[in-house]
Enzyme design. Structure first.
Site, PDB file in Angstrom:
ATOM      1  N   GLY A 302      26.610  46.400  29.252  1.00  9.10           N
ATOM      2  CA  GLY A 302      25.560  45.400  29.439  1.00  9.10           C
ATOM      3  C   GLY A 302      25.247  44.737  28.114  1.00  9.10           C
ATOM      4  N   ALA A 303      25.155  45.562  27.070  1.00  9.39           N
ATOM      5  CA  ALA A 303      24.832  45.069  25.742  1.00  9.39           C
ATOM      6  C   ALA A 303      25.153  46.162  24.741  1.00  9.39           C
ATOM      7  CB  ALA A 303      23.355  44.706  25.664  1.00  9.39           C
ATOM      8  N   MET A 304      25.218  45.786  23.468  1.00 10.87           N
ATOM      9  CA  MET A 304      25.577  46.760  22.437  1.00 10.87           C
ATOM     10  C   MET A 304      24.751  46.514  21.181  1.00 10.87           C
ATOM     11  SD  MET A 304      27.406  49.291  21.420  1.00 10.87           S
ATOM     12  CE  MET A 304      27.101  49.966  19.792  1.00 10.87           C
ATOM     13  N   GLU A 305      24.201  47.610  20.649  1.00 10.98           N
ATOM     14  CA  GLU A 305      23.171  47.529  19.608  1.00 10.98           C
ATOM     15  C   GLU A 305      23.686  47.395  18.182  1.00 10.98           C
ATOM     16  OE1 GLU A 305      23.986  50.235  21.431  1.00 10.98           O
ATOM     17  OE2 GLU A 305      23.861  52.082  20.280  1.00 10.98           O
ATOM     18  N   ASN A 306      24.896  46.879  17.937  1.00 10.87           N
ATOM     19  CA  ASN A 306      25.420  46.756  16.572  1.00 10.87           C
ATOM     20  C   ASN A 306      24.300  46.343  15.611  1.00 10.87           C
ATOM     21  OD1 ASN A 306      28.146  46.861  17.752  1.00 10.87           O
ATOM     22  ND2 ASN A 306      27.571  44.846  18.493  1.00 10.87           N
ATOM     23  N   HIS A 338      15.742  47.466  24.775  1.00 10.44           N
ATOM     24  CA  HIS A 338      16.583  48.666  24.633  1.00 10.44           C
ATOM     25  C   HIS A 338      17.450  48.565  23.372  1.00 10.44           C
ATOM     26  CE1 HIS A 338      19.252  51.911  26.414  1.00 10.44           C
ATOM     27  NE2 HIS A 338      20.082  51.346  25.538  1.00 10.44           N
ATOM     28  N   GLU A 339      18.132  47.461  23.220  1.00 11.53           N
ATOM     29  CA  GLU A 339      19.050  47.347  22.073  1.00 11.53           C
ATOM     30  C   GLU A 339      18.285  47.324  20.752  1.00 11.53           C
ATOM     31  OE1 GLU A 339      21.831  48.093  22.961  1.00 11.53           O
ATOM     32  OE2 GLU A 339      21.740  47.517  25.072  1.00 11.53           O
ATOM     33  N   HIS A 342      17.287  50.728  19.640  1.00 14.99           N
ATOM     34  CA  HIS A 342      18.400  51.426  18.987  1.00 14.99           C
ATOM     35  C   HIS A 342      18.449  51.151  17.486  1.00 14.99           C
ATOM     36  CE1 HIS A 342      20.697  53.373  22.093  1.00 14.99           C
ATOM     37  NE2 HIS A 342      20.982  52.276  22.762  1.00 14.99           N
ATOM     38  N   GLU A 361      20.520  57.157  23.665  1.00 14.99           N
ATOM     39  CA  GLU A 361      20.335  56.370  24.892  1.00 14.99           C
ATOM     40  C   GLU A 361      19.037  56.704  25.639  1.00 14.99           C
ATOM     41  OE1 GLU A 361      21.820  53.847  25.171  1.00 14.99           O
ATOM     42  OE2 GLU A 361      23.674  54.077  24.043  1.00 14.99           O
TER      43      GLU A 361
HETATM   44  N1  BES Z   1      25.012  51.678  23.397  1.00 12.57           N
HETATM   45  C1  BES Z   1      25.053  51.072  24.680  1.00 12.57           C
HETATM   46  C2  BES Z   1      26.306  50.290  24.925  1.00 12.57           C
HETATM   47  C3  BES Z   1      27.479  51.119  25.363  1.00 12.57           C
HETATM   48  C4  BES Z   1      27.523  51.618  26.645  1.00 12.57           C
HETATM   49  C5  BES Z   1      28.528  51.343  24.521  1.00 12.57           C
HETATM   50  C6  BES Z   1      28.611  52.369  27.046  1.00 12.57           C
HETATM   51  C7  BES Z   1      29.609  52.082  24.913  1.00 12.57           C
HETATM   52  C8  BES Z   1      29.659  52.600  26.186  1.00 12.57           C
HETATM   53  C9  BES Z   1      23.888  50.118  24.849  1.00 12.57           C
HETATM   54  O1  BES Z   1      22.787  50.368  24.074  1.00 12.57           O
HETATM   55  C10 BES Z   1      23.437  50.276  26.254  1.00 12.57           C
HETATM   56  O2  BES Z   1      22.896  51.286  26.556  1.00 12.57           O
HETATM   57  N2  BES Z   1      23.699  49.298  27.109  1.00 12.57           N
HETATM   58  C11 BES Z   1      23.378  49.400  28.502  1.00 12.57           C
HETATM   59  C12 BES Z   1      22.301  48.447  28.870  1.00 12.57           C
HETATM   60  C13 BES Z   1      20.973  49.077  28.653  1.00 12.57           C
HETATM   61  C14 BES Z   1      19.853  48.113  28.746  1.00 12.57           C
HETATM   62  C15 BES Z   1      20.704  50.193  29.641  1.00 12.57           C
HETATM   63  C16 BES Z   1      24.629  49.102  29.276  1.00 12.57           C
HETATM   64  O3  BES Z   1      25.584  48.636  28.684  1.00 12.57           O
HETATM   65  O4  BES Z   1      24.654  49.344  30.471  1.00 12.57           O
HETATM   66 ZN    ZN Z   2      21.738  52.027  24.696  1.00 15.22          ZN
END
Ligand code: BES
Ligand code: ZN
Length: 928
Positions: A302-306, A338-339, A342, A361
């Site tokens: 969905g998104a990534m917190e780089n 959320h991001e 992080h 998470e």
């Molecule tokens: N750190 C995750 C992204 C991620 C997810 C990287 C799976 C590698 C594998 C990010 O912070 C995250 O949790 N994204 C969620 C959305 C969030 C609002 C629940 C996602 O990707 O579903």
């Molecule tokens: Zn996350």
């Protein structure tokens, strides 16, 4: 078990370290600890001009500190071309002490690249290792990969590059020590054609011309703070951006393809606000000079917190007032929150190893709901998300195939599987529990302590427990004889959650409480369930409706061996008053009362005085009653009578709880002869609230309470499924009006929040041309949220041939559905009772193809499974699926956990059908 696992890991680590210094055939899954990276200097040149040749080449210089003598350098590299003749190794302390690489080898199981050194590296020395590398920008949505979008003005495809490194894909982009505990500062320099923009974690330091390639530049970014490799990010693109304008805040920009830049306003307003809130909440300023957020057209998560460069799917960042619903908007807010959470929990303080992924998470999930609550209190996001997480976890963690929050991890596929509901939703739920039993002051103080102490470092859960215990004792939030670790270990090291049986003694005003693990699979003997959880006990009574007090009045404790200690509560009222345990569902447990208490509760619910019970506890009673009926501990008649009170309920949360449960029954019973009774029961239940909310009429601008918008959206959807009142007619008339528009892509008369219902209903009831019309809108739409709504609605058709065609085009890249979105289409088809059989057939016949389609992101493929688990209830179908799984292990690799859950859920459905089908049918027959 846990102890054993820990010992094994510890001894293997010792083994690993000594092996590293003597041998290259190193097969332990973690890197040796003889070396530590001190700094990275990373240069990457990206070629985007020729679509036939999208590639990059680069060089990384790593300063390496030697902690123990060793004769090799082992790090991660995967799918990279490395010319070993060009690798150099220098002792930084004396220029004339030469060293070199004598040979290299690759361990493809763990992605190791092992270099034997000509001379031994000695403890205390610092070396500079320089390695060249190159590769194509891949199409797999991880590592350093390509994405594209159509420029509608020039009608050409534009290319961009972007990274996705978490959890273990930095190694696909450059050689590195790709484990979260190897933190080091990074200097990134990007080379690219000057018509593009380069972005990375840090701001630009300087831009120079590239002397070798005409029109290319080198863009160097400032040195970063020490950080883990999985948080590095960079991109070369031709995007537009919008700066944020919040005073006194970090430089904040939001990026998107130029044609979507007008959808960035909302995110660019919300982002800095929530960032500021966290700075106050944690008492630590955001440590980087800038932050960018960017919407990437092709994105797997969905998104990534780089750190400093947060990446999103378009649907997770972009908002269009003309096309996005309130649900869409709240989702954007929640994902940004959320991001950005992080940036502290995860980036500043990182888990030592993926075992504690939940520290990232679970925290981001919980803290995000605090952030959204603070900025938009009128949404009641905290209550909504908390209940949503609880409902999810009650189901997921009632499976024997669930796992503890904290789990041993040895393979990359296991890391990926850990990004699941247990890390996110259960992690968040147990943090909320702590927040509620400790109170705000000590919870915050504990978090601040923890963040400060481990800034720029790594931590494990015991470190958090320690900080919280200190704060809790200081603020007297916890008896001195208690410590957070004993309490929390029972929640994070143990699978599942308890059901508490409450047996009241009405004469004495007491209640006896016992606990055991709650499981959906009723074949497992109760005695075998085992387990003990430390449970903070709060309760309210009919006379003293103390629902706002979530502080524990008592605790259920466990003995030293984790055995259950029954608890007796005194001072309870007499036999004319109910008791409800677990005010506001602060803790993850189910409650079963004696019959009399249930009767008293049902009386209050049905006599119109239900508002005396807190809205979250109303949701709890519905959920508990329906679960207990499902597993045979409660009569369905009683449960369904309780649910009937909803005819007067006007709040969102109890309805949400009811629908989540009734959906499970619906998925089974609608395939059986007795569906008629269930249908009539549902119609009777839904009609009053449907009418109260004015049906599908466009009353949205007059609704003050935001939750009522969500309620109306949800009720409308169910009402049309159950043909309640005028739902279908009104939906169809909206759709007809849209079809009559001369420019339907520009003007859409359907109320935004009702679009999912209106589209789905019209496609379900409609013709081929209705379907074709919507598919054309999909192709023309510029808004990700609208596209998702359409994809989901196209699956509502009842025409087998249309569904079959839709299935096939879903997995045909030429048709314009991006891979990342394909599961929405598939799910929509497979949740349709007609599409279910087609989808099942398609999946089973094409599993190899589907596996390759999603490779290597098996997590995306696992999202195709829930429709099967939820709609399978015949023993023979269950056996079929089991055999299918056994016969196709190879094409389901990496989905083991998802498959286990699927099978177990199917099994519980089979049990339900055998035990409850008749009983439920009989009891609702008398109610309709
Ligand atoms: N750190 C995750 C992204 C991620 C997810 C990287 C799976 C590698 C594998 C990010 O912070 C995250 O949790 N994204 C969620 C959305 C969030 C609002 C629940 C996602 O990707 O579903
Ligand atoms: Zn996350």
């Amino acid at each position: 078990m846990k102890l054993l696992a820990t010992l094994l890991v510890a001894s293997a680590m010792l083994l690993g370290v000594s092996m590293a210094s003597i041998s290259s055939s190193y097969s332990y899954y973690r890197l040796p600890t003889a070396l530590r990276p001190k700094k990275y200097d990373l240069r990457v040149l990206t070629h985007l001009e020729n679509p036939e040749e999208l590639r990059f080449e680069g060089n990384v210089k790593i300063l390496i500190e030697v902690l123990e003598n060793t004769k090799n350098i082992t790090l991660h590299a995967k799918n990279l071309t490395i010319d070993e003749a060009l690798i150099t190794l220098k002792d930084t302390s004396s220029a004339d002490k030469k060293n070199c690489i004598s040979s290299t080898e690759v361990n493809s199981q763990h992605d190791f690249y092992v270099m034997q050194t000509c001379n031994e590296l000695l403890a205390g020395e610092v070396y500079e290792l320089s390695m060249p590398f190159s590769a194509d920008l891949n199409r797999q949505l991880e590592g350093y990969y390509r994405s594209s979008y159509l420029d509608p003005v020039a009608n050409v495809t534009r290319w961009l590059s972007i990274t996705q490194f978490e959890p273990a894909s930095a190694r696909l982009a450059f050689p590195c020590f790709d484990e979260p505990n190897f933190k080091a500062p990074f200097v990134v320099t990007l080379g690219y054609h000057k018509k593009y923009t380069g972005l990375s974690n840090m701001p630009v330091k300087e831009i120079k011309n590239n002397d070798q390639i005409a029109d290319y530049i080198w863009c160097e970014f400032l040195e970063s703070v020490p950080m883990s490799t999985y948080l590095i990010a960079y991109s070369v693109n031709d995007f537009a951006h919008k700066p944020s304008t919040l005073p006194n805040s970090t430089l904040f920009r939001t990026w998107a393809r130029p044609n979507a830049i007008d959808q960035c306003d909302y995110a660019s307003g919300f982002g800095p606000k929530v960032l500021q809130y966290y700075e106050d909440l944690f008492g630590i300023k955001f440590p980087l000079p800038k932050i960018d957020q960017i919407a990437i057209p092709d994105f797997s998560a969905g998104a990534m917190e780089n750190w400093g460069l947060v990446t999103y799917r378009e649907i997770a960042l972009l908002y269009s007032a003309a096309h996005s619903s309130l649900v869409d908007k709240q989702r954007v807010a929640s994902i940004i929150a959320h991001e950005l959470a992080h940036q502290w929990f995860g980036n500043l303080v990182t888990m030592k190893w993926w075992t504690d992924l939940w520290l990232n998470e679970g925290f981001a999930t919980y803290v995000a709901s605090l952030g959204v609550e603070n900025i938009n209190p009128e949404w009641h996001a905290l209550e909504q998300e908390s209940l949503g997480n609880l409902l999810t976890i009650f189901r997921r963690d009632a499976l024997e195939s669930s796992h503890p929050i904290s789990r041993p991890i040895e393979m990359v596929s296991e890391i990926s599987e850990s990004f699941d509901q247990i890390s996110y939703q259960k992690g968040s739920t147990v943090l909320r529990m702590m927040h509620m039993f400790l109170g705000d002051e000590s919870f915050r103080a504990g978090l601040q302590k923890y963040l400060l102490k481990y800034s720029y470092g790594n931590a494990e859960q015991d470190n958090l427990w320690e900080s919280l215990t200190e704060a809790a004792h200081k603020y007297r939030a916890l008896p001195k004889s208690y410590d957070i670790k004993s309490i929390m270990d029972s929640w994070t090291l143990q699978t599942g959650y308890p059901i508490i049986n409450v047996t009241r003694n009405y004469e004495q005003g007491t209640a006896k409480l016992t606990q055991e693990r709650y499981l959906l699979n009723t074949q497992i003997a109760r005695a075998a369930r085992g387990g003990c959880w430390w449970v903070p006990l709060s309760y309210a009574t009919q006379g003293e409706q103390d629902f706002n007090n979530t502080a524990p009045k008592a605790w259920m404790e466990c003995d030293k061996n984790g055995g259950v200690l029954p608890k007796t509560i005194t001072d309870l009222p007499g036999n004319d008053q109910w008791v409800i345990f677990n005010t506001q569902l602060s803790t993850l447990y189910k409650v079963n009362y004696d019959e009399r208490n249930w009767k008293l509760l049902i009386e209050t619910l049905t006599n119109g005085e239900f508002e005396r019970i807190h809205v979250i506890n109303r949701a709890q009673l519905i959920d508990d009653a329906l679960y207990l009926a499902w597993t045979g501990e409660q009569d369905y008649e009683i449960a369904m009578r309780l649910v009937e009170y909803l005819q007067r309920e006007r709040e969102y949360l109890p309805w949400k709880s009811a629908f989540e449960n009734l959906k499970r029954i619906k998925n089974i019973i609608r395939q059986t002869p007795n569906y008629e009774f269930f249908k009539r029961y549902m119609q009777k239940l839904i009609a009053p609230i449907y009418l109260h909310l004015n049906g599908l009429n466009d009353t949205f601008s007059g609704i003050e309470q935001q939750e009522q918008v969500l309620l109306k959206t949800m009720v409308g959807n169910w009402a049309c499924q159950y043909q309640v009142e005028d739902c279908i007619e009104v939906a169809q008339s909206y759709y007809r009006a849209w079809r009559a528009e001369p420019k339907p892509d520009e003007k859409n008369p359907v109320p935004i929040n009702l679009r999912p219902t209106v589209y789905c209903t019209s496609i379900r009831q409609g013709s081929d041309s209705d379907w074709q019309f919507l598919w054309t809108r999909y192709k023309n739409s510029n808004v990700a949220a609208e596209k998702r709504t359409i994809l989901t609605s196209l699956g509502c058709s009842r025409e087998v041939w249309l569904l079959q065609r839709y299935l096939e085009l879903t997995f045909d890249p030429k048709e314009g559905i991006r891979r990342q979105d394909s599961m929405w289409a598939f799910q929509a088809i497979a949740y349709n009772e007609i599409g279910f059989h087609l989808a099942r057939e398609y999946f089973m016949n094409n599993v190899d193809f589907i596996y390759k389609f999603y490779h290597p992101i098996t997590k995306d493929m696992s999202r195709l499974l829930p429709p099967f688990s939820e709609q399978t209830f015949l023993e023979s179908d269950f056996e079929d699926f089991k055999n299918f799984v056994t016969a196709n292990r190879g094409s389901l690799k990496g989905l083991e956990q998802a498959i286990q859950q699927t099978l177990e859920t199917m099994l519980t459905n089979v049990q339900w059908k055998q035990r409850n089908y008749r009983q439920l049918s009989r009891s609702i027959e008398t109610m309709i």
